[in-house]
Write a protein that holds these residues in place. Structure first.
Motif, PDB file in Angstrom:
ATOM      1  N   THR A  54       0.817  -1.216   0.000  1.00 59.69           N
ATOM      2  CA  THR A  54       0.000   0.000   0.000  1.00 59.69           C
ATOM      3  C   THR A  54       0.850   1.264   0.000  1.00 59.69           C
ATOM      4  N   GLN A  55       1.861   1.218   0.841  1.00 62.19           N
ATOM      5  CA  GLN A  55       2.738   2.394   0.963  1.00 62.19           C
ATOM      6  C   GLN A  55       3.474   2.661  -0.335  1.00 62.19           C
ATOM      7  N   ALA A  56       4.043   1.576  -0.910  1.00 62.12           N
ATOM      8  CA  ALA A  56       4.800   1.701  -2.161  1.00 62.12           C
ATOM      9  C   ALA A  56       3.896   2.222  -3.266  1.00 62.12           C
ATOM     10  N   GLU A  57       2.710   1.733  -3.288  1.00 62.35           N
ATOM     11  CA  GLU A  57       1.742   2.195  -4.304  1.00 62.35           C
ATOM     12  C   GLU A  57       1.470   3.680  -4.126  1.00 62.35           C
ATOM     13  N   ALA A  58       1.281   4.083  -2.898  1.00 59.43           N
ATOM     14  CA  ALA A  58       0.998   5.488  -2.599  1.00 59.43           C
ATOM     15  C   ALA A  58       2.132   6.362  -3.087  1.00 59.43           C
ATOM     16  N   LEU A  59       3.360   5.880  -2.867  1.00 63.39           N
ATOM     17  CA  LEU A  59       4.534   6.639  -3.306  1.00 63.39           C
ATOM     18  C   LEU A  59       4.518   6.782  -4.838  1.00 63.39           C
ATOM     19  N   CYS A  60       4.269   5.668  -5.487  1.00 68.61           N
ATOM     20  CA  CYS A  60       4.263   5.701  -6.947  1.00 68.61           C
ATOM     21  C   CYS A  60       3.206   6.677  -7.454  1.00 68.61           C
ATOM     22  N   ARG A  61       2.080   6.663  -6.829  1.00 72.23           N
ATOM     23  CA  ARG A  61       0.998   7.553  -7.265  1.00 72.23           C
ATOM     24  C   ARG A  61       1.369   9.005  -7.038  1.00 72.23           C
ATOM     25  N   ARG A  62       2.027   9.262  -5.894  1.00 75.22           N
ATOM     26  CA  ARG A  62       2.419  10.655  -5.624  1.00 75.22           C
ATOM     27  C   ARG A  62       3.420  11.114  -6.694  1.00 75.22           C
ATOM     28  N   ILE A  63       4.305  10.227  -7.116  1.00 81.33           N
ATOM     29  CA  ILE A  63       5.310  10.590  -8.134  1.00 81.33           C
ATOM     30  C   ILE A  63       4.611  10.858  -9.476  1.00 81.33           C
ATOM     31  N   ILE A  64       3.704   9.997  -9.804  1.00 79.09           N
ATOM     32  CA  ILE A  64       3.011  10.148 -11.098  1.00 79.09           C
ATOM     33  C   ILE A  64       2.255  11.482 -11.129  1.00 79.09           C
ATOM     34  N   MET A  65       1.683  11.812  -9.950  1.00 83.99           N
ATOM     35  CA  MET A  65       0.948  13.083  -9.870  1.00 83.99           C
ATOM     36  C   MET A  65       1.864  14.276 -10.095  1.00 83.99           C
ATOM     37  N   LEU A  66       3.099  14.126  -9.665  1.00 85.17           N
ATOM     38  CA  LEU A  66       4.086  15.201  -9.862  1.00 85.17           C
ATOM     39  C   LEU A  66       4.261  15.496 -11.338  1.00 85.17           C
ATOM     40  N   PHE A  67       4.321  14.427 -12.098  1.00 88.50           N
ATOM     41  CA  PHE A  67       4.573  14.564 -13.550  1.00 88.50           C
ATOM     42  C   PHE A  67       3.366  15.094 -14.314  1.00 88.50           C
ATOM     43  N   GLU A  68       2.256  15.091 -13.605  1.00 90.77           N
ATOM     44  CA  GLU A  68       1.070  15.624 -14.284  1.00 90.77           C
ATOM     45  C   GLU A  68       1.106  17.140 -14.322  1.00 90.77           C
ATOM     46  N   GLN A  69       1.831  17.712 -13.406  1.00 88.32           N
ATOM     47  CA  GLN A  69       1.954  19.176 -13.423  1.00 88.32           C
ATOM     48  C   GLN A  69       3.012  19.559 -14.434  1.00 88.32           C
ATOM     49  N   PRO A  70       2.752  20.466 -15.337  1.00 85.46           N
ATOM     50  CA  PRO A  70       3.743  20.849 -16.363  1.00 85.46           C
ATOM     51  C   PRO A  70       4.938  21.584 -15.726  1.00 85.46           C
ATOM     52  N   LEU A  71       6.030  21.490 -16.458  1.00 85.66           N
ATOM     53  CA  LEU A  71       7.259  22.145 -15.972  1.00 85.66           C
ATOM     54  C   LEU A  71       7.342  23.539 -16.570  1.00 85.66           C
ATOM     55  N   GLN A  72       7.590  24.526 -15.703  1.00 88.26           N
ATOM     56  CA  GLN A  72       7.715  25.904 -16.198  1.00 88.26           C
ATOM     57  C   GLN A  72       9.200  26.243 -16.258  1.00 88.26           C
ATOM     58  N   ILE A  73       9.730  26.236 -17.463  1.00 86.81           N
ATOM     59  CA  ILE A  73      11.150  26.573 -17.624  1.00 86.81           C
ATOM     60  C   ILE A  73      11.229  27.729 -18.606  1.00 86.81           C
ATOM     61  N   ASN A  74      11.789  28.830 -18.110  1.00 89.86           N
ATOM     62  CA  ASN A  74      11.776  30.086 -18.893  1.00 89.86           C
ATOM     63  C   ASN A  74      10.329  30.392 -19.273  1.00 89.86           C
ATOM     64  N   SER A  75      10.070  30.504 -20.536  1.00 87.93           N
ATOM     65  CA  SER A  75       8.671  30.769 -20.918  1.00 87.93           C
ATOM     66  C   SER A  75       7.975  29.494 -21.373  1.00 87.93           C
TER      67      SER A  75
END
Ligand code: GTP
Length: 463
Positions: free
Chosen positions: A381-402
């Motif tokens: 359960t814990q490992a799954e939660a971690l994986c999900r939190r990481i995947i959620m991170l990648f859902e947010q776009p990266l703002q680099i310069n413009s």
């Protein structure tokens, strides 16, 4: 036992004086004896003369010896007059005794050469001394002899009495002389010597006051010279001490200077060591840190994982490994350049770090591949939660310069001991699971357990 010098001098002079006194007494005694003896003989001669002249007078009156009246008494009177004389007698020319002072009588000195007219002869026998005087009638007509004897005991007594007095008075004089000599000796030698010893005992090496005091002593004799020598010795000691003090001061200054230098050198050395340690720490950090993201690098995480595995093996505690790889990163590199790619790696590294727990360890393995080591529980359960939190991170776009960029991620999860008993097996399992996820278009994938090769969890399904 040691005898002090004054006592030795005293004893030597005493023995010498006693010897001198003895010799003088013996010489004096011999002289007195001689004098007394001569004196006694002279007295006997006088008595003998007296008797002879009486006999000569009677013979001159044409009397025969037989006619001498009371001549025995006259012989005795001569003896009585002088207590030194013991006997007197009158012999005729043939040696026949005519008169005597007392019974017993004197033996005729047979065999002795008799004196000539006008002279006397003194004969010494074992009984004493005999003085023989010829009785002469007319010219050289010897008609007999008067004999006066001195008993040897009386002679001895008479001669030794003054000798006894001489010895006694000599001894008394010797004792008086001794007392005076002792007094003079004590004043002249004993007392100054004792004072010298006391002064020497009380000397404090190099004391200037004592040097002055010694120099002011006015004795002109040998003792005075010893005081002067002591003063010179004290002065030399004082000079030597001053020199020693000066050398000590110099030495102390040199030691202080050297100590300062050493302390300075030590401080510099300590600083150097500190700098070196800092440098080593920096190097160690550099060697174990990924320079781009600041996260742990492969060099650090591999030995770390070995240690964690060993620990997990000992404690029978499960250990989880997540390997994640970006999807579409090459494209960013290719499209926007490496600098943008670098920034993307940095931003995503920080984000992943934020979703990790305190006990998790995140490392960048290289390129766009990361690893998380975490303490696992029996269920996933814990490992799954971690994986999900990481995947959620990648859902947010990266703002680099413009730019606003989007990345995907593929995650593989493997558990010890379930998916491998050593590090290589565990990492291989995680890697395979990650590729499995990548092949499925991203998300996460758990490594299959050894008894069932089918994946039991897929992010695709849950997402
Ligand atoms: N900007 C940047 N790029 C790097 C760095 N290290 C590796 N790369 C590049 O990262 C890319 C990684 O390649 P891939 O793993 O195929 O990238 P991808 O597009 O995510 O492909 P898949 O992983 O197959 O999904 C390569 O082009 C490397 O040259 C780095 O430190 N900085």
């Amino acid at each position: 036992m040691t005898i002090s010098l004054p006592l030795r001098i005293n004893l030597i002079s005493l023995v010498f004086a006693a010897l001198v006194a003895t010799v003088l007494t013996v010489i004096g005694g011999a002289f007195i004896y001689q004098q007394q003896r001569q004196n006694a003989i002279a007295r006997a001669q006088i008595a003998s003369d007296e008797l002879a002249s009486r006999a000569e007078r009677l013979l001159g009156m044409q009397l025969r010896y037989e006619d001498f009246l009371g001549f025995d008494e006259q012989c005795s009177a001569v003896i009585r007059n002088d207590p030194l004389l013991s006997e007197s007698a009158l012999f005729n020319e043939r040696g026949i005794q005519q008169y005597r002072s007392n019974a017993g009588g004197i033996a005729w000195p047979i065999g002795e050469s008799l004196p000539e007219p006008g002279s006397t002869r003194t004969l010494t026998t074992h009984n004493g001394v005999i003085v023989v005087h010829p009785v002469v009638l007319g010219k050289d007509n010897v008609r007999g002899y008067t004999i006066v004897a001195i008993n040897s005991e009386t002679l001895l007594r008479e001669t030794f009495r003054p000798i006894g007095w001489l010895v006694l008075s000599g001894m008394a004089l010797f004792i008086v002389g001794l007392v005076i000599q002792q007094g003079i000796f004590w004043r002249a030698v004993g007392r100054p010597l004792a004072r010298l010893v006391r002064t020497a005992d009380e000397l404090r090496p190099g004391d200037p006051a004592q040097i002055v005091a010694l120099q002011q002593l006015t004795e002109k004799d040998d003792i005075g010279r010893v005081y002067a020598a002591l003063a010179r010795l004290m002065q030399r000691l004082a000079d030597a001490r001053n020199e020693l003090v000066a050398q000590n001061t110099q030495l102390e200054a040199a030691v202080r200077e050297r100590t300062d230098q050493l302390e300075k050198a030590n401080a510099e050395l300590a600083l150097d060591i500190e700098r070196r340690k800092e440098l080593e720490d920096e190097l160690r950090t550099l060697a174990s840190t990924d320079s781009l993201t600041g996260l742990a690098n492969r060099s650090f995480i591999m030995p770390y994982l070995e240690r964690r595995l060993e620990q997990a093996r000992r404690n029978y505690s499960p250990l989880g490994v997540v390997i994640l790889d970006f999807d579409g990163f090459k494209n960013i590199n290719d499209t926007y350049g490496h600098a943008v790619g670098d920034q993307a790696l940095q931003i995503m590294g920080r984000r992943i770090e934020q979703v990790c727990r305190q006990s998790d360890v995140l490392a960048r393995l290289g390129g766009d591949e990361f690893l998380i080591a975490f303490e696992a529980f029996l269920d996933d359960t814990q490992a799954e939660a971690l994986c999900r939190r990481i995947i959620m991170l990648f859902e947010q776009p990266l703002q680099i310069n413009s730019l606003s960029l989007k990345l995907g991620v593929s995650i593989g999860v493997a558990m010890f001991p379930r998916n491998g008993s050593d590090l290589v097996a565990l990492l291989t399992a995680a890697d395979r699971a990650m590729y499995q996820a990548k092949s499925e278009g991203g998300g996460f994938h758990f490594a299959p357990t050894s008894h069932t090769l089918t994946p039991h969890v897929s992010n695709q399904a849950s997402l």
